[in-house]
Enzyme design. Structure first.
Site, PDB file in Angstrom:
ATOM      1  CD1 TRP A  74      -4.334   7.331  -4.725  1.00 35.84           C
ATOM      2  CD2 TRP A  74      -2.354   7.529  -5.193  1.00 35.84           C
ATOM      3  NE1 TRP A  74      -3.755   6.056  -4.753  1.00 35.84           N
ATOM      4  CE2 TRP A  74      -2.567   6.290  -5.007  1.00 35.84           C
ATOM      5  CE3 TRP A  74      -1.022   7.976  -5.920  1.00 35.84           C
ATOM      6  CZ2 TRP A  74      -1.248   5.381  -5.119  1.00 35.84           C
ATOM      7  CZ3 TRP A  74       0.312   7.068  -5.750  1.00 35.84           C
ATOM      8  CH2 TRP A  74      -0.101   5.626  -5.535  1.00 35.84           C
ATOM      9  CG  HIS A 106     -19.382   5.419  -7.569  1.00 37.49           C
ATOM     10  ND1 HIS A 106     -20.795   5.711  -7.319  1.00 37.49           N
ATOM     11  CD2 HIS A 106     -18.985   5.450  -6.030  1.00 37.49           C
ATOM     12  CE1 HIS A 106     -21.108   5.947  -5.953  1.00 37.49           C
ATOM     13  NE2 HIS A 106     -19.895   5.825  -5.447  1.00 37.49           N
ATOM     14  CB  VAL A 117     -23.456   4.601   0.284  1.00 36.15           C
ATOM     15  CG1 VAL A 117     -24.697   4.176  -0.436  1.00 36.15           C
ATOM     16  CG2 VAL A 117     -23.845   5.866   0.906  1.00 36.15           C
ATOM     17  CD  GLU A 121      -2.471   1.987   0.323  1.00 38.34           C
ATOM     18  OE1 GLU A 121      -2.311   3.191   0.214  1.00 38.34           O
ATOM     19  OE2 GLU A 121      -3.028   1.088  -0.359  1.00 38.34           O
ATOM     20  CB  ALA A 122       1.167   4.121  -2.366  1.00 41.79           C
TER      21      ALA A 122
END
Length: 564
Positions: free
Chosen positions: A64, A496, A98, A35-36
């Protein structure tokens, strides 16, 4: 640290956390999760990540940096910041929690696009496996999975949610108590993935203390993957930047899990993608896979804000900002069923001003237009993201209908009784700056909120300034051309993105991976994240992404057992 593993997973987002848990459950297999960003080990999660209101969404340290997108195309819309989690758990650690599954029609659509074995009957067992539904216990739900699913009780709904429910009842719109099992159009309670007092990120749910204690699982954060190691047409390792040094790590299989935007960009930088585009950038094309970066889909959205009167606001004790929504079919020729959604958001930010402001947000659940991810020449491989919203005439027609429907709701007597000024909200970088959690913004929002409460007539000028321009919404919906232009100017997107490495048959030139996530024509490499979804499901993508990782993990383990 060893430099050889059975499986290396690139990306500790929702899919990566699931994969790390499930694949390391096979004790004979060594698994490395890279993981960065920041890790969030049990007991050390930051308070804003734990909050059941998405406070972490306003913390730039978890994303990011510098990622920009075009809501439409690069020639007709400016670049806007786009948030993609750079923290253990990815989007599940920072977004709104959600927890929609989508509908059976979504998975029939996946199968029709060549994703064999991904119909509703195929994916339902994995939805049941992942969830602990705290409200429903039918055969459509799980009760012992790692991810809690719950809904805000009707008695706790904010005044706006109750007022919109009155609108729905008057129009005989069904009430949908369980939008993850009752797939009719209707007004319902939004399913959420959290406990009453704690977020349920994929990191929290899948990388608990017991999982992290496994000797065959190594988790390394602050590690940025920079490329693959190839042997002919097989990936045998990954290059990683860690603590300022470049390392090469090898594995029998590499799983890329960087999401709908970063996974295709990573593949293209490695020489996998549309050969003509790669040649333009001076990148050696190791495999001509024209579907990589294409077929980009996302939920387009437009916001209409309303100021809530002092005694008609969401109680401070009720944390979620989404609690109800209207899911419906536009009925326009050529449109699929259940293609539209209006989110009822009863507070819009962490601040005092955000507690005063609500919004209705017409959303396109099933867009027709497709965008793309490409690489930008001379910019260190930075992705150029064009969502191409409104690139299909049916998308614009449905947005106009949805906008008018939202104004109809705002005109209902119970909604009007609790609200004052209504105004369009432009979802852009300016709004993001105003919503950052800073001392200056806290003071500014508190002062503005107090001023509005003391002198209500000031609300109009204040919100027209915040919204960029004053718009008469009632007049706008009577002018079709003006409404279309307003939508083009204000359309934005949810977080999304899917489809850019889509599943499909081997003989489909535009498919990137097979139904088990294996990249066509390249050995030792899978993609397992939202990018492999052929189309965007009717709902937020976090829970479907977890399902995808659960299903492919099970397939990998079945294959390993068969080979043993």
């Amino acid at each position: 640290m060893s430099d050889s593993f059975d499986t290396i997973i690139i990306g500790g987002g929702a899919a990566g956390c699931v994969l790390a848990n499930r694949l390391s459950a096979r004790s004979g297999a060594s698994v490395l999760l890279l993981e960065a960003g920041l890790d969030t080990p049990p007991g050390k999660e930051p308070p804003d990540v734990l909050d059941t209101y998405a406070t972490s969404y306003y913390n730039d340290a978890y994303f990011w940096p510098g990622l920009k997108v075009h809501w439409r195309r690069k020639d007709n819309s400016p670049p806007m910041s786009f948030l993609q989690g750079r923290i253990m758990g990815g989007g599940s650690s920072v977004m709104g929690m959600v927890a929609y599954r989508g509908t059976p029609d979504d998975y029939a659509e996946w199968e029709a696009h060549g994703a064999t074995g991904w119909g509703w009957a195929d994916v339902l067992p994995y939805y049941r496996k992942l969830e602990n539904d705290l409200d429903f216990s039918s055969e459509l739900h799980g009760r012992d999975g790692p991810v809690p699913i719950r809904r805000t009780k009707t008695e706790d709904w904010a005044p706006l949610a109750k007022a919109v429910h009155a609108f729905a009842q008057e129009r005989q719109i069904p009430f949908i108590a369980d939008m993850n099992a009752d797939f009719r159009d209707g007004y319902g309670a939004v399913p959420m993935s959290n406990w009453p007092h704690k977020r349920a990120s994929a990191a929290i749910c899948y990388l608990d203390t017991a999982v992290r204690a496994r000797r065959n699982l190594m988790i390394v954060n602050g590690a940025t993957a920079t490329g693959f190691v190839f042997e002919d047409r097989r990936v045998t390792g990954v290059r990683v930047r860690l603590d300022g040094q470049e390392k090469t790590l090898r594995a029998r299989e590499i799983i890329l899990a960087l999401g709908g935007l970063h996974s295709p960009a990573f593949l293209m930088r490695a020489g996998l993608g549309p050969a003509s585009h790669l040649r333009e950038l001076g990148i050696e094309a190791r495999a001509d896979l024209p579907g990589i970066g294409q077929n980009l889909s996302n939920h387009a959205i437009i916001f209409i804000g309303l100021l809530q009167h002092r005694h008609h606001r969401q109680a401070a004790s009720v944390r979620p900002h989404p609690m109800t929504a209207l899911r419906y079919s536009s009925g326009l020729p050529g449109a699929p069923a259940t293609d539209m959604y209006i989110n009822v958001q009863c507070k819009t930010s962490w601040s005092a001003l955000g507690a005063q402001v609500a919004n209705l947000a017409p959303t396109l659940l099933k867009p027709m237009a497709r965008g793309r991810v490409s690489l930008t020449a001379g910019d260190a491989g930075r992705p150029c993201v064009e969502f191409n919203f409104l690139g299909h005439e049916l998308d614009l027609a449905r947005f106009k209908q949805g906008f008018r429907r939202a104004i109809d709701i705002l005109s209902h007597e119970k909604v009007r009784a609790m609200s004052g000024v209504t105004f369009p909200v432009k979802f852009d970088d300016r709004l993001r700056r105003l919503n950052r959690i800073t001392a200056a913004n806290r003071v500014k929002s508190t002062l503005i909120a107090a001023l509005i409460d003391v002198v209500p007539p000031l609300a109009g000028p204040i919100f027209s300034t915040l919204a960029d321009r004053r718009v008469d919404l009632a007049a706008l919906i009577e002018d079709d051309a003006a409404l279309a232009e307003h939508i083009r100017h204000n359309v934005a997107g949810m977080f999304h993105p899917v489809g850019t490495c889509r599943m499909g048959a081997t003989n489909d030139r535009n498919a990137v991976v097979d139904p088990a996530g294996r990249v066509h024509g390249i050995g030792g490499l899978r993609v397992v994240d939202a990018s492999i979804m052929p189309t965007v499901p009717r709902g937020n993508t976090n829970i479907p992404t977890i399902m995808v990782a659960e299903k492919i993990s099970a397939a990998i383990l079945d294959q390993a057992r068969a080979a043993a």
